[in-house]
Design an enzyme around this catalytic site. Structure first.
Site, PDB file in Angstrom:
ATOM      1  N   SER A 225       0.790  -1.224   0.000  1.00 39.96           N
ATOM      2  CA  SER A 225       0.000   0.000   0.000  1.00 39.96           C
ATOM      3  C   SER A 225       0.827   1.281   0.000  1.00 39.96           C
ATOM      4  O   SER A 225       1.606   1.505  -0.918  1.00 39.96           O
ATOM      5  CB  SER A 225      -0.957  -0.045   1.186  1.00 39.96           C
ATOM      6  OG  SER A 225      -1.844   1.015   1.109  1.00 39.96           O
ATOM      7  N   HIS A 226       0.677   2.083   1.060  1.00 39.08           N
ATOM      8  CA  HIS A 226       1.322   3.405   1.088  1.00 39.08           C
ATOM      9  C   HIS A 226       2.802   3.312   1.475  1.00 39.08           C
ATOM     10  O   HIS A 226       3.491   4.319   1.483  1.00 39.08           O
ATOM     11  CB  HIS A 226       0.595   4.302   2.080  1.00 39.08           C
ATOM     12  CG  HIS A 226       0.601   3.725   3.472  1.00 39.08           C
ATOM     13  ND1 HIS A 226      -0.178   2.646   3.820  1.00 39.08           N
ATOM     14  CD2 HIS A 226       1.315   4.044   4.559  1.00 39.08           C
ATOM     15  CE1 HIS A 226       0.052   2.343   5.081  1.00 39.08           C
ATOM     16  NE2 HIS A 226       0.956   3.162   5.564  1.00 39.08           N
TER      17      HIS A 226
ATOM     18  N   ASP B 187      -3.133   6.226  -3.305  1.00 31.77           N
ATOM     19  CA  ASP B 187      -1.921   5.621  -2.729  1.00 31.77           C
ATOM     20  C   ASP B 187      -1.380   4.468  -3.579  1.00 31.77           C
ATOM     21  O   ASP B 187      -1.863   4.225  -4.691  1.00 31.77           O
ATOM     22  CB  ASP B 187      -2.173   5.157  -1.289  1.00 31.77           C
ATOM     23  CG  ASP B 187      -3.056   3.921  -1.231  1.00 31.77           C
ATOM     24  OD1 ASP B 187      -3.873   3.743  -2.149  1.00 31.77           O
ATOM     25  OD2 ASP B 187      -2.932   3.140  -0.266  1.00 31.77           O
TER      26      ASP B 187
ATOM     27  N   ASP C 120      -1.665   1.235  -3.688  1.00 31.29           N
ATOM     28  CA  ASP C 120      -2.556   0.206  -4.221  1.00 31.29           C
ATOM     29  C   ASP C 120      -3.937   0.735  -4.570  1.00 31.29           C
ATOM     30  O   ASP C 120      -4.851  -0.050  -4.855  1.00 31.29           O
ATOM     31  CB  ASP C 120      -2.660  -0.977  -3.249  1.00 31.29           C
ATOM     32  CG  ASP C 120      -3.235  -0.577  -1.908  1.00 31.29           C
ATOM     33  OD1 ASP C 120      -3.093   0.608  -1.535  1.00 31.29           O
ATOM     34  OD2 ASP C 120      -3.824  -1.426  -1.224  1.00 31.29           O
TER      35      ASP C 120
ATOM     36  N   ASP D 283      -6.353   2.301  -2.861  1.00 29.90           N
ATOM     37  CA  ASP D 283      -7.544   2.276  -2.013  1.00 29.90           C
ATOM     38  C   ASP D 283      -7.704   3.538  -1.176  1.00 29.90           C
ATOM     39  O   ASP D 283      -8.740   3.746  -0.563  1.00 29.90           O
ATOM     40  CB  ASP D 283      -7.584   1.010  -1.135  1.00 29.90           C
ATOM     41  CG  ASP D 283      -6.347   0.816  -0.291  1.00 29.90           C
ATOM     42  OD1 ASP D 283      -5.425   1.653  -0.370  1.00 29.90           O
ATOM     43  OD2 ASP D 283      -6.297  -0.191   0.454  1.00 29.90           O
ATOM     44  N   ARG D 284      -6.677   4.384  -1.135  1.00 28.94           N
ATOM     45  CA  ARG D 284      -6.819   5.628  -0.360  1.00 28.94           C
ATOM     46  C   ARG D 284      -7.104   6.801  -1.284  1.00 28.94           C
ATOM     47  O   ARG D 284      -6.776   6.757  -2.471  1.00 28.94           O
ATOM     48  CB  ARG D 284      -5.529   5.930   0.405  1.00 28.94           C
ATOM     49  CG  ARG D 284      -5.198   4.879   1.422  1.00 28.94           C
ATOM     50  CD  ARG D 284      -4.048   5.363   2.271  1.00 28.94           C
ATOM     51  NE  ARG D 284      -3.688   4.336   3.241  1.00 28.94           N
ATOM     52  CZ  ARG D 284      -3.035   4.574   4.363  1.00 28.94           C
ATOM     53  NH1 ARG D 284      -2.632   5.803   4.650  1.00 28.94           N
ATOM     54  NH2 ARG D 284      -2.748   3.592   5.192  1.00 28.94           N
TER      55      ARG D 284
ATOM     56  N   GLU E  98     -12.072   5.851   7.067  1.00 32.40           N
ATOM     57  CA  GLU E  98     -11.034   5.950   8.082  1.00 32.40           C
ATOM     58  C   GLU E  98     -10.295   7.280   7.937  1.00 32.40           C
ATOM     59  O   GLU E  98     -10.162   7.805   6.831  1.00 32.40           O
ATOM     60  CB  GLU E  98     -10.013   4.828   7.916  1.00 32.40           C
ATOM     61  CG  GLU E  98     -10.581   3.445   8.090  1.00 32.40           C
ATOM     62  CD  GLU E  98      -9.467   2.407   8.174  1.00 32.40           C
ATOM     63  OE1 GLU E  98      -9.132   2.006   9.294  1.00 32.40           O
ATOM     64  OE2 GLU E  98      -8.920   2.025   7.126  1.00 32.40           O
TER      65      GLU E  98
ATOM     66  N   SER F 263      -7.297   7.717   7.844  1.00 32.43           N
ATOM     67  CA  SER F 263      -6.075   7.540   7.072  1.00 32.43           C
ATOM     68  C   SER F 263      -6.322   7.630   5.572  1.00 32.43           C
ATOM     69  O   SER F 263      -5.572   7.071   4.789  1.00 32.43           O
ATOM     70  CB  SER F 263      -5.461   6.186   7.412  1.00 32.43           C
ATOM     71  OG  SER F 263      -6.416   5.158   7.202  1.00 32.43           O
TER      72      SER F 263
ATOM     73  N   LYS G 285     -11.660  -0.176   0.752  1.00 30.49           N
ATOM     74  CA  LYS G 285     -11.753   1.250   0.519  1.00 30.49           C
ATOM     75  C   LYS G 285     -11.358   1.524  -0.926  1.00 30.49           C
ATOM     76  O   LYS G 285     -10.696   0.696  -1.553  1.00 30.49           O
ATOM     77  CB  LYS G 285     -10.881   2.024   1.508  1.00 30.49           C
ATOM     78  CG  LYS G 285      -9.439   1.563   1.642  1.00 30.49           C
ATOM     79  CD  LYS G 285      -8.809   2.247   2.848  1.00 30.49           C
ATOM     80  CE  LYS G 285      -7.326   2.039   2.938  1.00 30.49           C
ATOM     81  NZ  LYS G 285      -6.949   0.874   3.751  1.00 30.49           N
TER      82      LYS G 285
ATOM     83  N   ARG H  63       0.962   6.119  16.698  1.00 32.90           N
ATOM     84  CA  ARG H  63       0.082   7.114  16.081  1.00 32.90           C
ATOM     85  C   ARG H  63      -0.726   7.795  17.183  1.00 32.90           C
ATOM     86  O   ARG H  63      -1.333   7.112  18.024  1.00 32.90           O
ATOM     87  CB  ARG H  63      -0.887   6.458  15.102  1.00 32.90           C
ATOM     88  CG  ARG H  63      -0.222   5.701  13.967  1.00 32.90           C
ATOM     89  CD  ARG H  63      -1.179   5.537  12.786  1.00 32.90           C
ATOM     90  NE  ARG H  63      -0.739   4.516  11.846  1.00 32.90           N
ATOM     91  CZ  ARG H  63       0.237   4.667  10.959  1.00 32.90           C
ATOM     92  NH1 ARG H  63       0.919   5.797  10.919  1.00 32.90           N
ATOM     93  NH2 ARG H  63       0.554   3.698  10.137  1.00 32.90           N
TER      94      ARG H  63
HETATM   95  C1  VG1 Z   1      -2.907   2.049   8.474  1.00 29.17           C
HETATM   96  C2  VG1 Z   1      -4.079   2.973   8.705  1.00 29.17           C
HETATM   97  C3  VG1 Z   1      -5.378   2.202   8.617  1.00 29.17           C
HETATM   98  C4  VG1 Z   1      -5.461   1.483   7.270  1.00 29.17           C
HETATM   99  C5  VG1 Z   1      -4.225   0.616   7.082  1.00 29.17           C
HETATM  100  C6  VG1 Z   1      -4.171  -0.008   5.712  1.00 29.17           C
HETATM  101  O1  VG1 Z   1      -2.866   1.073   9.492  1.00 29.17           O
HETATM  102  O2  VG1 Z   1      -3.977   3.616   9.955  1.00 29.17           O
HETATM  103  O3  VG1 Z   1      -6.449   3.095   8.781  1.00 29.17           O
HETATM  104  O4  VG1 Z   1      -6.603   0.686   7.203  1.00 29.17           O
HETATM  105  O5  VG1 Z   1      -3.042   1.406   7.220  1.00 29.17           O
HETATM  106  O6  VG1 Z   1      -4.229   0.968   4.720  1.00 29.17           O
HETATM  107  P1  VG1 Z   1      -1.890   1.166  10.758  1.00 29.17           P
HETATM  108  O7  VG1 Z   1      -2.115  -0.086  11.517  1.00 29.17           O
HETATM  109  O8  VG1 Z   1      -0.510   1.345  10.236  1.00 29.17           O
HETATM  110  O9  VG1 Z   1      -2.326   2.412  11.500  1.00 29.17           O
HETATM  111  V1  VG1 Z   1      -3.467   0.702   3.269  1.00 29.17           V
HETATM  112  O10 VG1 Z   1      -4.015   1.832   2.207  1.00 29.17           O
HETATM  113  O11 VG1 Z   1      -1.849   0.925   3.781  1.00 29.17           O
HETATM  114  O12 VG1 Z   1      -3.749  -0.865   2.891  1.00 29.17           O
HETATM  115 CO    CO Z   2      -3.615   1.336   0.383  1.00 29.74          CO
END
Ligand code: VG1
Ligand code: CO
Length: 543
Positions: free
Chosen positions: A113-114, A277, A279, A281-282, A363, A365, A376, A496
């Site tokens: 993801s990000h 982002d 992948d 989804d954000r 969320e 994020s 998402k 966080r």
């Molecule tokens: C983070 C975000 C959370 C999100 C997750 C996956 O998780 O806070 O809201 O669902 O990333 O997003 P964490 O546990 O690092 O706070 V993605 O777009 O990275 O799949």
């Molecule tokens: Co993502």
């Protein structure tokens, strides 16, 4: 075709986190690491024989190699058909869409993801269920258990599939279909939002920039915004997915999407700015001169969703993750619809969506989504915003300000302390937990603690209980601080701290966020002893 059983020994660190298993690429590159994890997933998929499996990833470094391994292992496991995105690509929302549409038993989504990519960056593997959403904790824990005791994996001996060519190929008994990664997704979007009205908006001279941050959404945004909706060429920037995302964090927030922020806050800002982002989804939404917090965006989408054809009948309910601001709660209350507060991570929304209890969820994020899939969905959120702008013909910043005037404003910020040592980070959380009973009534600067707890979630559908999902402290002055450790990081621990304060007074809706939240930041730092316990005076990232 020969299936080989390869003896293996377990790795002890294959426990999926908030969203799948994420590790450094170098960890995934250890011999048998990928195979062990995929076998452990397959061993937990019920009814795999003859069924359809979806495979795709965000195109980051190592994506192509893992796609080929996964295909060979799927053939050895008896799947009947694999649908794989051309080039091994599928955004997370598109994977969810394809799983649902083609009635697959599930899907392997390859992404961190990000998190940054490239040989020194991160890689990830997650499994989505037949409903298209992330596997629940019961499944991921079973995978971890299996991975911790695995003794062999199965794989067929077959040449690599040519992923550049759309169409079917046989791997033993199994058919591999290389599909257009965009087509099914675009078709679904067209059912939900009014493409005609959005095209009219672009025709009227409306200008936007979509920054794909050199990640997966580029091809989707180009095909839909520029291809189908008539946005001028060049609307989508950084639209070619790169294995290392051009060296950047593909994280759509004001810090990592700074070019977009600069443009939108500058004199030549277009009408609307958006980003997605790694992948896909954000989403990040920026009005001219104004960043829209994801928490506000969820609330605004909830109150305006009926303007889009897919939601014209209204919403069944809204859910938000616990650290997300309380803005959406007020909308749900006004609309008289269901409202739920879930732990962080998309997997907790799936039951609510499946049961029809909610229609929208989100969320803090930068994740927003609806019942159209079980992930998402970055581009969907952008399209829903465009639909709202096209119908109201109001500037995006006006929509936000009117929302604040009607519901009040939740000033919001998040402080991340990245790459902390794991032990002191855990100690900080433990110490905070121990303090909780004594906190109510205590004063920190100008704020007084009203209540606090360690958030535990009981799923309203299956009654499963998930404890320890973040510590929340509510102040009498309508402010809140939430603390939790990230479950997606790959080195050390990330703390966080989510900070917010509600302001009902319209005359106070244009203050700098940092000023409004300074007392909350100070109280949070003091209560959690952040500086003393982490040795950090400043967060690594403020969004
Ligand atoms: C983070 C975000 C959370 C999100 C997750 C996956 O998780 O806070 O809201 O669902 O990333 O997003 P964490 O546990 O690092 O706070 V993605 O777009 O990275 O799949
Ligand atoms: Co993502």
């Amino acid at each position: 075709m020969v299936t080989t059983r390869i003896p293996t020994t377990p790795f002890s660190d294959q426990r999926p986190g908030t969203s799948g298993l994420r590790k450094k690429v170098t960890v995934f590159q250890q011999p048998r690491y990928v195979e062990n994890f995929i076998q452990s997933i397959f061993d937990n998929v019920e009814g795999a024989q003859g069924s359809t499996l979806v495979i795709g990833g965000d195109g980051r470094y190592f994506n192509d190699a893992v796609v080929q391994i996964a295909i060979r292992m799927a053939a050895a496991h008896g799947f009947g058909r694999v649908l794989v995105g051309q080039g091994g690509l599928l955004s997370t929302p598109a994977a969810s869409c394809v799983i649902r549409k083609h009635k697959a038993i599930g899907g392997l989504v390859l992404s961190a993801s990000h998190n940054p990519g490239g040989p020194d960056g991160d890689f990830g593997i997650k499994f989505n269920m037949s409903h298209g959403g992330p596997a629940p904790e019961s499944f991921t824990e079973a995978v971890f258990k299996r991975a911790s005791a695995i003794t062999e994996y199965r794989i067929v001996d077959a040449p690599d599939i040519d992923l550049s060519r759309i169409g079917p190929t046989k791997v033993g008994e199994m058919t591999v279909e290389v599909i257009d990664p965009v087509a099914d997704y675009a078709e679904l979007m067209e059912q939900l939002v009014d493409f005609g009205k959005i095209a009219d908006l672009f025709r009227s001279g409306f200008r936007m920039r979509f920054d794909a941050l050199s990640a997966i959404t580029g091809p989707y945004a180009k095909a839909i915004l520029e291809g189908r909706l008539g946005a001028p060429a060049g609307t989508v920037v950084n639209g070619e997915p790169k294995p290392d995302f051009g060296g950047h964090h593909p994280d759509p927030n004001p810090v990592h999407a700074h070019d977009l922020m600069e443009l939108m806050l500058g004199p030549d800002a277009p009408d609307f700015g958006a980003a997605s982002d790694g992948d896909g989804d954000r989403n990040m939404i920026v009005a001219r001169g104004l960043f829209v917090t994801p928490s506000d965006s969820l609330a605004i989408l909830a109150s305006h969703a009926h303007l889009a054809p897919g939601y014209a009948k209204g919403l069944a309910g809204v859910a938000r993750s616990m650290p997300t601001s309380r803005a959406a709660d007020r909308v749900a209350k006004k609309l008289g619809i269901n409202f739920f507060e879930t732990p962080t991570g998309w997997k907790f929304f799936a039951n609510l969506l499946d049961a029809g209890l909610i229609t929208l969820c989100g969320e803090e994020s930068a994740g927003t989504g609806s019942n159209h899939i079980r992930e998402k969905d970055g581009l969907w959120a952008v399209l829903l915003w465009l639909n709202i702008l096209a119908v109201t013909r109001k500037p995006a910043d006006q929509i936000v300000r009117e929302h604040w005037a009607a519901f009040g404003r939740d000033y919001y910020t998040r402080h991340d302390y990245e790459e902390l040592e794991t032990a002191p980070a855990n100690e900080l959380m433990d110490a905070l937990r121990k303090k909780l009973p004594a906190l109510p009534g205590q004063r920190f600067g100008s704020l007084t603690v009203q209540s606090c707890d360690d958030f535990a979630y009981t799923d309203p559908v299956d009654q499963s209980v998930t404890p320890k999902q973040g510590i929340r402290i509510l102040f009498e002055e309508d402010a809140r601080a939430v603390f939790r450790l990230s479950g997606t990081g790959t080195s050390g621990a990330t703390l966080r701290v989510y900070l917010e304060r509600f302001e009902p007074d319209t005359d106070r809706h244009d203050l700098p966020t940092a000023d409004v939240l300074a007392p909350v930041v100070q109280a949070a730092n003091e209560i959690a002893e952040i500086a003393a316990r982490t040795g950090r005076d400043e967060p690594s990232v403020i969004t």
